[in-house]
Motif scaffolding. Structure first.
Motif, PDB file in Angstrom:
ATOM      1  N   GLU A 238       5.834  49.319 -11.854  1.00 27.83           N
ATOM      2  CA  GLU A 238       6.614  50.260 -11.059  1.00 27.83           C
ATOM      3  C   GLU A 238       6.210  51.712 -11.313  1.00 27.83           C
ATOM      4  N   THR A 239       6.035  52.073 -12.585  1.00 27.21           N
ATOM      5  CA  THR A 239       5.648  53.445 -12.919  1.00 27.21           C
ATOM      6  C   THR A 239       4.261  53.769 -12.377  1.00 27.21           C
ATOM      7  N   SER A 240       3.356  52.827 -12.508  1.00 23.32           N
ATOM      8  CA  SER A 240       1.995  53.053 -12.011  1.00 23.32           C
ATOM      9  C   SER A 240       1.983  53.189 -10.501  1.00 23.32           C
ATOM     10  N   ARG A 241       2.841  52.425  -9.838  1.00 23.88           N
ATOM     11  CA  ARG A 241       2.894  52.487  -8.365  1.00 23.88           C
ATOM     12  C   ARG A 241       3.276  53.889  -7.903  1.00 23.88           C
ATOM     13  N   ALA A 242       4.284  54.478  -8.552  1.00 26.31           N
ATOM     14  CA  ALA A 242       4.697  55.829  -8.183  1.00 26.31           C
ATOM     15  C   ALA A 242       3.560  56.817  -8.415  1.00 26.31           C
ATOM     16  N   TRP A 264      21.354  55.798   2.414  1.00 24.39           N
ATOM     17  CA  TRP A 264      22.766  55.582   2.089  1.00 24.39           C
ATOM     18  C   TRP A 264      23.108  55.976   0.660  1.00 24.39           C
ATOM     19  N   ASP A 265      22.118  56.228  -0.129  1.00 27.26           N
ATOM     20  CA  ASP A 265      22.358  56.655  -1.498  1.00 27.26           C
ATOM     21  C   ASP A 265      21.222  57.598  -1.903  1.00 27.26           C
ATOM     22  N   VAL A 266      21.435  58.331  -2.979  1.00 24.35           N
ATOM     23  CA  VAL A 266      20.445  59.303  -3.426  1.00 24.35           C
ATOM     24  C   VAL A 266      19.136  58.599  -3.760  1.00 24.35           C
ATOM     25  N   VAL A 267      18.050  59.097  -3.209  1.00 24.22           N
ATOM     26  CA  VAL A 267      16.718  58.559  -3.455  1.00 24.22           C
ATOM     27  C   VAL A 267      15.930  59.586  -4.262  1.00 24.22           C
ATOM     28  N   SER A 268      15.402  59.165  -5.411  1.00 24.81           N
ATOM     29  CA  SER A 268      14.551  60.043  -6.209  1.00 24.81           C
ATOM     30  C   SER A 268      13.139  60.012  -5.632  1.00 24.81           C
ATOM     31  N   LEU A 269      12.717  61.118  -5.069  1.00 23.46           N
ATOM     32  CA  LEU A 269      11.374  61.180  -4.494  1.00 23.46           C
ATOM     33  C   LEU A 269      10.320  60.969  -5.563  1.00 23.46           C
ATOM     34  N   GLN A 270      10.604  61.466  -6.756  1.00 30.41           N
ATOM     35  CA  GLN A 270       9.653  61.310  -7.869  1.00 30.41           C
ATOM     36  C   GLN A 270       9.489  59.832  -8.224  1.00 30.41           C
ATOM     37  N   THR A 271      10.603  59.096  -8.243  1.00 32.99           N
ATOM     38  CA  THR A 271      10.539  57.672  -8.566  1.00 32.99           C
ATOM     39  C   THR A 271       9.752  56.907  -7.509  1.00 32.99           C
ATOM     40  N   VAL A 272       9.906  57.303  -6.253  1.00 34.67           N
ATOM     41  CA  VAL A 272       9.148  56.655  -5.188  1.00 34.67           C
ATOM     42  C   VAL A 272       7.665  56.970  -5.320  1.00 34.67           C
ATOM     43  N   GLY A 273       7.365  58.215  -5.686  1.00 34.82           N
ATOM     44  CA  GLY A 273       5.969  58.644  -5.766  1.00 34.82           C
ATOM     45  C   GLY A 273       5.626  59.684  -4.735  1.00 34.82           C
ATOM     46  N   ILE A 274       6.666  60.372  -4.195  1.00 37.09           N
ATOM     47  CA  ILE A 274       6.446  61.418  -3.194  1.00 37.09           C
ATOM     48  C   ILE A 274       6.437  62.766  -3.910  1.00 37.09           C
TER      49      ILE A 274
END
Length: 970
Positions: A238-242, A264-274
């Motif tokens: 997961e970390t590598s994917r981001a 619908w809920d807070v999305v961490s852009l950093q966690t996604v990889g944006i």
């Protein structure tokens, strides 16, 4: 003979040429092999370099090689295979046991070597462009195959929102944009239009990506969607994917636009990889919840509102099948059906399709009845698509308490302006807000609850700002559907008969009859679980209750009978031992009240403006838990009620001391004006003495018979703890109070509590406010019916430097804020200025005062000032001025007004203008750095006022924001 000799010679030459060529192959075998090996090493080195670049590009950025590169590499591999098959033999190869050369073998080998050499040189030439990395890869971010399906935008309001969003996207200072609004309002439709437009243009972003998030957020799925559009393979970690997505987005492209739909809920852009490091890239998301925008730190939030009535009617007609389908007989009902959809595109489409090509009048009437009564089961798709969509938002509220607070709002009539303070007080009395700390603490929590409902678009602010809220019609229908077994809501129906006794089922928890004409409530309803009963704002005719009407309502906590024509109340009401709030405001015909002694759990008792009440009810001393007592008696304009001369006598001695929890006390009524007489101030048994000992009092209003009584009260209160908490203080003075009374100036100088930050003054006869009242800490001030007042302050003094809101009402001689040049600290923090019915006022704000003192001004409201000519007056030629924080202007009933300002006003924050009945106003001075007022509200009451020639220079500037003008210009 010569001919034969010539022919033989030619034949020999022709034969000798190939022979020589063959001999050269044999002779130059070693030379050819050395050349070929040298050229091959060069080609092989280039191949190795290219492969390394390809591996790096693929591993780091997910890049893919061009087809011609892949083909070139395959050909190089084939050359290598040929070289391997050629073997390692040399030119010294011998036959016959080494004693004679094998010329045929040399010839054959040399020919192959030369052939391979040609291919090597050809591949070297073709591989030269691949030395540049940009020539190795295909376009690194593959475009999706087609645009997203998107319906047409309906009406100019949606188009304006689209343009507003596009402007934000193109703004280099804005990187994260939140687009929010209630379910079904058209957020996704607008964003799909923007996505398709930017994807097609390809000028502003290297790639435009659409990612649907939905109610259940799946990180891996979101990452895979982005990676697929990037052409970037992802690892399982997961970390590598981001990290892989972030690197791909940073380095592969100059900039990008990612649209995250339906969050619908807070999305961490950093966690996604944006990545969020700018470079012209943007992230836009759609959501139903404003708090998500805040928590995701959006730099701009844009709310999508419903359609206007005209736009809604146009969409509805289209879905029904066109105007030809709607007969003259059906049209009035169809228009009402469309209005019931509340401007919500999803509902208009659903209801319109359900009635498509329907020509039977009874079917249309039934549909309207279903919508009005919130029973829409018979309208195809309504429950599944509309209510199903909206219920997602309801289910997502943070707690059962929040859901209960939301459902409570359904007790009000459709499209009713809900007074925020009243709603929160209901919640408090119901127990939806825990009783802890002070009333203000609980109200603050109520405002936090209300903010969550607003942020979730389950409730919306009314046009008057934060004072009122409204419930969208379909949101209200949803709430009524959810509470069908627990609520009886017959609000706003103007019923004449009360419900039958069998309708009062045992499961009822809350009942509302706001806005009806019921004159008699009969029977003995059996509702042991009923906690709220709202009968307010109903018939002004005499209203009666059966003697046993309240007998089986022992759990009742909130009872509101305000603004009804009741003359008396049954004794059964006063057995409601669990009652927390009894509200009887404006019951003008109520003459007497039974004893309140049994209502010992009462927290709130409102008996405001009971003009006919002969005396205060008995049993007040038993209300030991009372926190809010209102026994004031005044009309809106500050005049006394019709029975203002009726005497009640003194306030019952010792009663207030039995209410140690009292925090709000409103008793401004001349029937017990507090006066200075004898030793009254020092006697603990006196009303003033008791008030001073109320340690929790934070809001207080009363009438003082004279300035001496008032000043004595303030001086005595300073010695106690009262003024440490008091932050709302309203009073009236019965005597004249003129600041320049030489004979007794100190007595006429009113001493304000230094801790009070809210003050209301009426019936005080001073000329300048500053002559008689002065405090540095005042935040809110309302002055009404002070008939001698002309000015706020005078030359050179600092007047109210902390004041934020100033209301001036019914000031017959008021001439302006300041008579002469004032100190720069005067009113320097003023945000809201409201002027109402000041009939001598001609010029409100001097130019110098505007630019030197009022730079924090946000709102001006002026109504019913019939002699006003200019709002901002200038003596010299008008110049450019600026109000950087100014947001709203409301002008109404100003028949003499010719100008707001003669020059130009730069107002970059301006968002709303309302103009009504100002026939001489022919020009608007506002500028916004010449940028159109996109998204601004602009309302004008008269068509000819908008069409006036003098407005031509600003029409183009304002036109994008004018919604109300559609009815004039269509």
């Amino acid at each position: 003979m010569e001919i034969a000799s010539g022919l033989l010679s030619s034949a020999c030459q022709l034969a000798w040429g190939p022979v020589c060529q063959q001999l050269n192959y044999i002779r130059k075998l070693r030379e050819n092999e050395e050349t070929m090996q040298s050229e091959w090493r060069t080609l092989s080195s280039r191949k190795d370099d290219i492969c390394k670049n390809l591996d790096t590009g693929h591993a780091r950025y997910g890049k893919k090689p061009k087809a011609e590169v892949t083909d070139w590499l395959k050909k190089v591999e084939k050359i290598e295979e040929k070289l391997d098959s050629l073997g390692s033999g040399s030119a010294n190869h011998m036959c016959c046991k080494g004693f004679c050369p094998n010329y045929y073998s040399h010839l054959k080998r040399s020919k192959k070597t030369v052939g391979i050499l040609r291919e090597v040189k050809d591949l070297q030439e073709k591989g030269k462009p691949f030395a540049e990395r940009e020539n190795l890869f295909i376009d690194s971010l593959p475009e999706t195959s087609s645009s997203l399906p998107a319906t047409t935008l309906h009406g100019t309001s949606a188009e304006r929102k689209k343009e507003e969003i596009l402007q934000c996207i193109m703004d280099p200072e804005v990187g994260k944009i939140g687009v929010y609004g209630m379910g079904g309002v058209g957020k996704t439709t607008i964003m799909r239009q923007i996505y398709n437009q930017l994807k097609e243009e390809k000028d502003d972003f290297d790639i435009v990506m659409w990612v649907t998030v939905s109610s259940v957020f799946e990180l891996a799925k979101v990452q895979e969607t982005i990676a697929e559009q990037l052409g970037c393979p992802l690892s399982s970690d997961e970390t590598s994917r981001a990290m892989e997505l972030s690197q791909a987005l940073r380095r592969r492209r100059r900039n990008f636009l990612i649209i995250l739909d339906d969050i619908w809920d807070v999305v961490s852009l950093q966690t996604v990889g944006i990545p969020e490091d700018g470079n012209g890239s943007k992230v836009v998301w759609t959501t139903r919840f404003m708090d998500i925008c805040n928590n995701m730190e959006s730099q701009k939030e844009i709310k999508i509102e419903g359609l206007t009535d005209e736009e809604a009617w146009s969409l509805f007609k289209d879905k029904v099948g066109g105007e030809d389908i709607i007969s003259l007989e059906i049209k009035p009902i169809a228009e009402q059906v469309a209005r019931e959809c509340g401007g919500l595109p999803l509902a208009l489409i659903t209801v319109g399709c359900a009635l498509r090509k329907e020509k039977q009048l009874p079917v249309w009437r039934n549909a309207l009845h279903e919508l009005k009564t919130s029973s829409t089961d018979q309208i195809k798709g309504m429950t599944k698509y509309v209510f199903g969509s909206l219920k997602f938002s309801y289910d997502r509220l943070s707690s059962d308490t929040m859901r209960a607070c939301f459902l409570y709002c359904a007790l009000y009539p459709e499209d009713y302006p809900i007074l925020v303070d009243e709603l929160i007080e209901y919640w408090m009395a119901e127990g939806l807000i825990d009783e802890e700390g002070s009333i203000q603490t609980e109200k603050d929590k109520g405002h936090a609850y209300l903010k969550e409902l607003k942020d979730a678009c389950m409730i919306q602010s009314d046009r008057d700002g934060d004072k009122y809220v409204r419930m969208h019609d379909l949101i209200r229908d949803l709430a009524i559907n959810i509470t069908r077994e627990q609520f009886m809501v017959k609000a706003g129906l103007w019923l004449k008969e009360s419900p039958k006794e069998e309708e009062w089922v045992e499961s009822l928890e809350r009942v509302s009859f706001i806005w009806n004409n019921i004159e008699a409530f009969r029977g003995q309803p059996n509702c042991p679980g009923l906690s709220t009963l709202l009968l307010c704002d109903s018939s002004r005719e005499p209203v009666t209750f059966s003697d046993t009407f309240f007998k089986h309502m022992h759990n009742l906590k909130v009872l509101d009978l305000s603004l009804t024509g009741i003359r008396s109340l049954p004794d059964s009401l006063f057995d409601l031992v669990n009652l927390h709030a009894l509200i009887l405001m404006g019951c003008h015909k109520l003459e007497c009240l039974p004893s309140l002694a049994k209502l010992h759990k009462l927290r709130q008792l409102k008996l405001k403006n009971l003009y006919s009440l002969k005396e205060l009810p008995h049993g007040l001393e038993n209300l030991v838990k009372l926190r809010h007592l209102d026994i004031s008696c005044k009309d809106r304009d500050g005049e006394w009620g019709e029975d203002r001369d009726r005497e009640w006598g003194s306030f019952p001695s010792g009663v207030l001391l039995k209410m140690p929890r009292l925090e709000i006390l409103f008793m401004d009524d001349r029937r017990w004006s507090l006066s200075y007489g004898g030793n009254a101030i020092s006697e603990d048994s006196s009303t003033i003495g008791e008030i001073i000992r109320l340690k929790k009092l934070i809001e207080f209003s009363t009438d003082f018979a004279d300035v001496l009584a008032f000043n004595s009260f303030v001086n005595k209160a300073r010695e106690s703890e009262l003024l440490r908490n008091l932050d709302f203080f309203r009073f009236t003075l019965s005597c004249k109070c003129e600041g320049h009374n030489v004979e007794n100036e100190r007595m006429d100088e009113v001493i304000l509590p230094v801790t009070a930050n809210t003050l209301e003054i009426s019936h005080c006869n001073f000329i300048r406010l500053s002559d008689s009242f002065a405090t540095d800490d005042l935040r809110y001030c309302q002055i009404s019916t002070c008939k001698e007042m002309k000015w706020i302050g005078k030359d050179g003094e600092i007047v109210f430097p902390s004041l934020e809101t100033l209301h001036l009402l019914f000031l017959d001689r008021f001439e302006g804020l300041c008579k002469e040049k004032t100190h720069e600290g005067t009113l320097k923090n003023l945000r809201k200025l409201h002027i109402y019915s000041c009939q001598k006022l001609k010029y409100l704000i001097p130019y110098d005062f505007l630019v030197n003192n009022l730079q924090n001004l946000e709102e001006i409201l002026i109504e019913n000032c019939y002699e006003m000519e200019d709002i901002i007056s200038v003596e010299a030629s008008a110049t450019m001025a600026s109000l950087p924080k100014f947001k709203k202007l409301t002008l109404s009933e100003l028949p003499a007004l010719t100008s707001i300002y003669q020059g130009k006003l730069v107002c970059d924050s301006l968002c709303k203008i309302e103009i009504e009945n100002c026939p001489k106003l022919k020009n608007l001075p506002f500028l916004r750095n010449n940028v159109p007022f996109v998204g601004m509200g602009f309302e004008v009451s008269d068509k000819w006022l908008w069409e006036a020639v003098e407005w031509a220079d600003v029409k183009e500037l304002f036109q994008p924001s004018v919604a109300v003008l559609d009815e004039f210009t269509r």
